[in-house]
Design an enzyme around this catalytic site. Structure first.
Site, mmCIF file in Angstrom:
data_model
loop_
_atom_site.group_PDB
_atom_site.id
_atom_site.type_symbol
_atom_site.label_atom_id
_atom_site.label_comp_id
_atom_site.label_asym_id
_atom_site.label_seq_id
_atom_site.Cartn_x
_atom_site.Cartn_y
_atom_site.Cartn_z
ATOM 1 N N TYR A 183 4.507 4.832 -5.407
ATOM 2 C CA TYR A 183 3.949 5.555 -5.091
ATOM 3 C C TYR A 183 2.373 6.398 -4.607
ATOM 4 O O TYR A 183 2.666 7.538 -5.214
ATOM 5 C CB TYR A 183 4.092 5.519 -3.274
ATOM 6 C CG TYR A 183 2.994 4.739 -1.969
ATOM 7 C CD1 TYR A 183 2.261 3.394 -1.971
ATOM 8 C CD2 TYR A 183 3.185 5.963 -1.435
ATOM 9 C CE1 TYR A 183 1.610 3.299 -1.492
ATOM 10 C CE2 TYR A 183 2.284 5.258 -0.232
ATOM 11 C CZ TYR A 183 1.676 4.340 0.501
ATOM 12 O OH TYR A 183 0.565 4.167 0.864
ATOM 13 N N ASN A 185 1.470 8.686 -2.326
ATOM 14 C CA ASN A 185 1.876 9.869 -2.312
ATOM 15 C C ASN A 185 3.298 10.620 -2.542
ATOM 16 O O ASN A 185 3.648 12.052 -2.109
ATOM 17 C CB ASN A 185 2.402 10.025 -0.796
ATOM 18 C CG ASN A 185 3.195 9.237 -0.029
ATOM 19 O OD1 ASN A 185 4.025 8.504 -1.115
ATOM 20 N ND2 ASN A 185 4.043 8.872 0.919
ATOM 21 N N LYS A 186 3.694 10.386 -3.600
ATOM 22 C CA LYS A 186 4.919 10.774 -4.194
ATOM 23 C C LYS A 186 4.327 11.740 -5.028
ATOM 24 O O LYS A 186 3.298 12.040 -5.566
ATOM 25 C CB LYS A 186 5.740 9.380 -5.140
ATOM 26 C CG LYS A 186 6.502 8.298 -4.120
ATOM 27 C CD LYS A 186 7.174 8.796 -2.903
ATOM 28 C CE LYS A 186 8.262 8.330 -2.620
ATOM 29 N NZ LYS A 186 7.377 7.386 -1.140
ATOM 30 N N THR A 187 5.646 12.706 -5.864
ATOM 31 C CA THR A 187 5.389 13.482 -7.138
ATOM 32 C C THR A 187 4.771 13.206 -8.162
ATOM 33 O O THR A 187 3.743 14.240 -8.733
ATOM 34 C CB THR A 187 6.835 13.959 -7.116
ATOM 35 O OG1 THR A 187 7.530 13.202 -7.921
ATOM 36 C CG2 THR A 187 7.480 14.604 -5.440
#
Length: 384
Positions: A183, A185-187
């Site tokens: 998604y 906002n993930k790493t």
């Protein structure tokens, strides 16, 4: 970022990702095709340890496929933490099974193995540990409990890339399935998307068929064939969970930068740790020796001595043009789970307490040092 609003999260997208997406558009293969296959192969190679990978359109889809592949169905129970996002529990309901909610550990906010063991009944068939914020659960204990009770283990690793536990990357442990999220906002990101990984060829085969309508052959294999290959069979009532090449094109290059992203996040986390240690805050637990924190989130908790409430703290941060978030509103507080399963706050004292004073502050690879200093100065002004 500029001196305007500093968002809680912002993706780090480079020219390589943009060029790869444009290449997909120009080639005309924009749904699941060669780049999705390459991304799967690259991801499996990154993890190593003979895992196989299946790209999906979300981690939620991956969790659903995982539970279906290990045989979860009506009447079964699956143990999940209350301290997680709703997708961890909702996928259990997709299959007619019941999620059973347990509390978390005080320091890590990961699933409490003691609570897990106490929740097991003769209906329990699986457990879904969630690696909160990027720190691995106590997997040795969880695996031991699960194996002793013949439970399947599906790791919700939405926060845990690249997390290392006792020298091994999450995704390569002695569990049944691991699911990652990409998604925004993930790493690392593919805008929307996820990856299901497993060492079990039967699980991979089942998930691969169910990912695309229960069709016995990949659409890509049929459409790129140089000879007539139009025939296929639907062998199960499957789902529509495939990742398109446009998303995979982003992931191919994000994966190459993943270790660099992690080093940046860890450097920033260490700065926060050093600056905040004298403030009335409870800081995130660090990774143990021979392990690695992915630092997907940097959650702080206000000490009981602080006069400002969590909600007012967030308002003050927004007044300073800095975004924050809360991870998580525990599942036992949401009407859909609270009312269906008659959940009481007193059953989850650790999660309940954590929720009252936790704030996730900005931490992402696209942040500059000056961005981080803005966050630090704002928190000091509010608390001191």
């Amino acid at each position: 970022m500029n001196n305007g609003f500093l968002p809680f999260s912002f993706p780090e997208i480079g020219q390589e990702e943009i060029d790869e997406v444009v290449d997909s558009l120009k080639r005309g293969w924009i749904t699941t095709g060669p780049k999705a296959k390459q991304f799967e192969q690259d991801f499996a190679s990154y993890l190593g340890n003979k895992v196989q990978a299946i790209a999906v359109n979300s981690a939620t889809a991956g969790l659903h496929l995982a539970l279906e592949a290990v045989g979860i169905g009506p009447g079964d129970e699956v143990i999940v933490p209350t301290y997680t996002f709703t997708s961890t529990a909702e996928v259990v309901r997709y299959l007619g099974a019941a999620p059973v909610f347990v509390d978390c550990c005080k320091n890590s906010l990961n699933m409490d193995p003691v609570a897990l063991e106490a929740a097991i009944t003769n209906k329990t068939k699986a457990v879904i540990p969630v690696h909160f914020a990027g720190l691995a659960c106590d997997m040795d204990k969880i695996i031991a409990i699960a194996r002793e009770n013949n439970l399947k283990i599906i790791e919700d690793a939405a926060h845990a890339l690249p997390t290392i536990y006792n020298g091994k990357l999450i995704g390569t442990l002695d569990t049944d399935v691991t699911v990652f999220s990409f998604y925004a906002n993930k790493t690392m990101t593919t805008a929307e998307g996820g990856m299901l990984v497993s060492k079990d060829p039967n699980i991979i085969a089942r998930a691969k068929i169910m990912r695309l309508h229960g069709i016995s052959r990949d659409a890509f294999d049929r459409y790129q064939s140089q000879t007539p290959a139009w025939f296929y069979e639907v062998v199960e009532p499957g789902f529509k969970y495939n990742m398109p090449d446009i998303a995979a094109a982003i992931g191919i290059h994000q994966l190459k930068r993943l270790d660099s992203f992690q080093r940046t996040r860890e450097k920033m986390a260490n700065i926060y740790n050093d600056v905040f240690k004298e403030l009335p805050l409870i800081l995130p637990e660090k990774a143990a020796e021979n392990s690695q924190h992915a630092w997907h989130l940097y959650p702080i908790r206000l000490d009981d001595s602080v006069s400002i409430s969590r909600d007012d703290f967030i308002i003050e941060m927004y007044k300073k043009n800095i975004g924050c978030s809360v991870h998580f509103i525990p599942l036992h507080k949401h009407p859909v789970w609270r009312d269906r399963y008659n959940l009481k706050p007193s059953s989850f004292p650790v999660a309940e307490q954590a929720y009252q004073n936790i704030i996730s502050i900005p931490l992402y690879a696209a942040m500059t040092h000056n961005d981080q200093l803005r966050v630090i100065d704002a928190i000091k002004e509010i608390l001191l």
